[in-house]
Design an enzyme around this catalytic site. Structure first.
Site, PDB file in Angstrom:
ATOM      1  N   THR A  82      41.296  32.923  31.679  1.00  0.00           N
ATOM      2  CA  THR A  82      41.605  34.325  31.257  1.00  0.00           C
ATOM      3  C   THR A  82      41.204  34.520  29.684  1.00  0.00           C
ATOM      4  OG1 THR A  82      43.954  33.825  30.897  1.00  0.00           O
ATOM      5  CG2 THR A  82      43.197  34.548  32.931  1.00  0.00           C
ATOM      6  N   GLU A  83      40.763  33.845  28.928  1.00  0.00           N
ATOM      7  CA  GLU A  83      40.489  33.802  27.499  1.00  0.00           C
ATOM      8  C   GLU A  83      39.635  34.924  27.137  1.00  0.00           C
ATOM      9  OE1 GLU A  83      41.560  29.356  28.128  1.00  0.00           O
ATOM     10  OE2 GLU A  83      40.372  30.861  29.099  1.00  0.00           O
TER      11      GLU A  83
END
Length: 247
Positions: free
Chosen positions: A121-122
């Protein structure tokens, strides 16, 4: 407060991430305590193997945005898992996000239930999966990594096993411990010195990546987390709203 649960059965030390209130996010305190527990295991001749698992419905939600570990501390933790002279087996029955996937890839064997889901999800909060790439790039299918790194999409345990992030996914109606039982039995039947040398053979390339790239990836992580997009992305995440770049 203890953040790592510890138990032992027939030479297998189980370390459980035990901070369910924040979905086992990688806080500075949790990272330090887990590193200390792994150091203890490395020095204890009674430990044949380590199982890394969790309490609650999430293995790890990634970095704790309110109390993140220093990138150097995360590098040290990942390297401890890779270098530990004992096999480390991940047992996952819940969700894994961002930095938690670096922990998973550092383990020698990883098994998850069908309930588990995974996502990098960065990019959705304005950063990149920098430090965790130290364990991921040599072990996971590059095409799969390109897709999931760049999109932040969620994927399931079957896809994670296909891509090489997992050793195995439990089948429909199958308990994850049923998959792990023969693995742990095999480790208990193996000579400790032979296990250590065999693990050293298997981790040579990963450790070369640490030696070559850790400093650059640590610097990249620190730069991105301090950037204006990251500050906005993390604020939006904590406020449960979309950041301004969402179309």
């Amino acid at each position: 407060m203890t953040l790592i649960g510890r138990s032992r059965a027939r030479g297998v030390e189980t370390l459980a991430l035990d901070s369910p209130d924040n979905r086992n996010a990688l806080s500075a305190a949790l990272v330090a305590e887990l590193a200390g527990a792994l150091a203890d295991c490395a020095e204890d001749p009674g430990v044949r193997a380590v199982v890394l698992t969790h309490t609650g419905g999430t293995f790890s939600a990634g970095a704790d945005l309110r109390d993140p570990p220093h990138p150097d501390a995360l590098v040290d933790l990942l390297r401890r898992i890779v270098e530990l002279p004992r096999p480390v087996v991940a047992r996952v029955t819940g969700h894994v996000r961002a930095g938690g996937l670096g922990l998973l890839a550092a383990c020698d064997i990883a098994v998850a239930s069908r309930a588990a889901t995974f996502a990098f999800t960065e990019v959705r909060i304005g950063v990149a999966p920098a430090v965790i790439s130290l364990t991921l790039l040599d072990r996971v299918d590059p095409r799969a990594l390109a897709r999931y790194y760049l999109t932040g999409e969620r994927f399931d345990a079957v896809e994670a096993a296909r891509a090489g992030l997992l050793t195995a996914a439990a089948g429909d109606g199958e308990e994850v411990d049923a998959v792990l039982d023969p693995v742990l039995d095999g480790l208990r039947r193996s000579a400790p010195e032979a296990l250590a040398e065999t693990k050293r053979l298997l981790t040579t390339r990963v450790l070369e990546t640490f030696d070559r790239d850790a400093a650059a990836l640590t610097a990249l992580s620190a730069r991105l987390f301090a950037s204006p997009p990251a500050r906005e992305g993390m604020t939006a995440f904590l406020e449960r709203r979309d950041p301004p770049w969402v179309l």
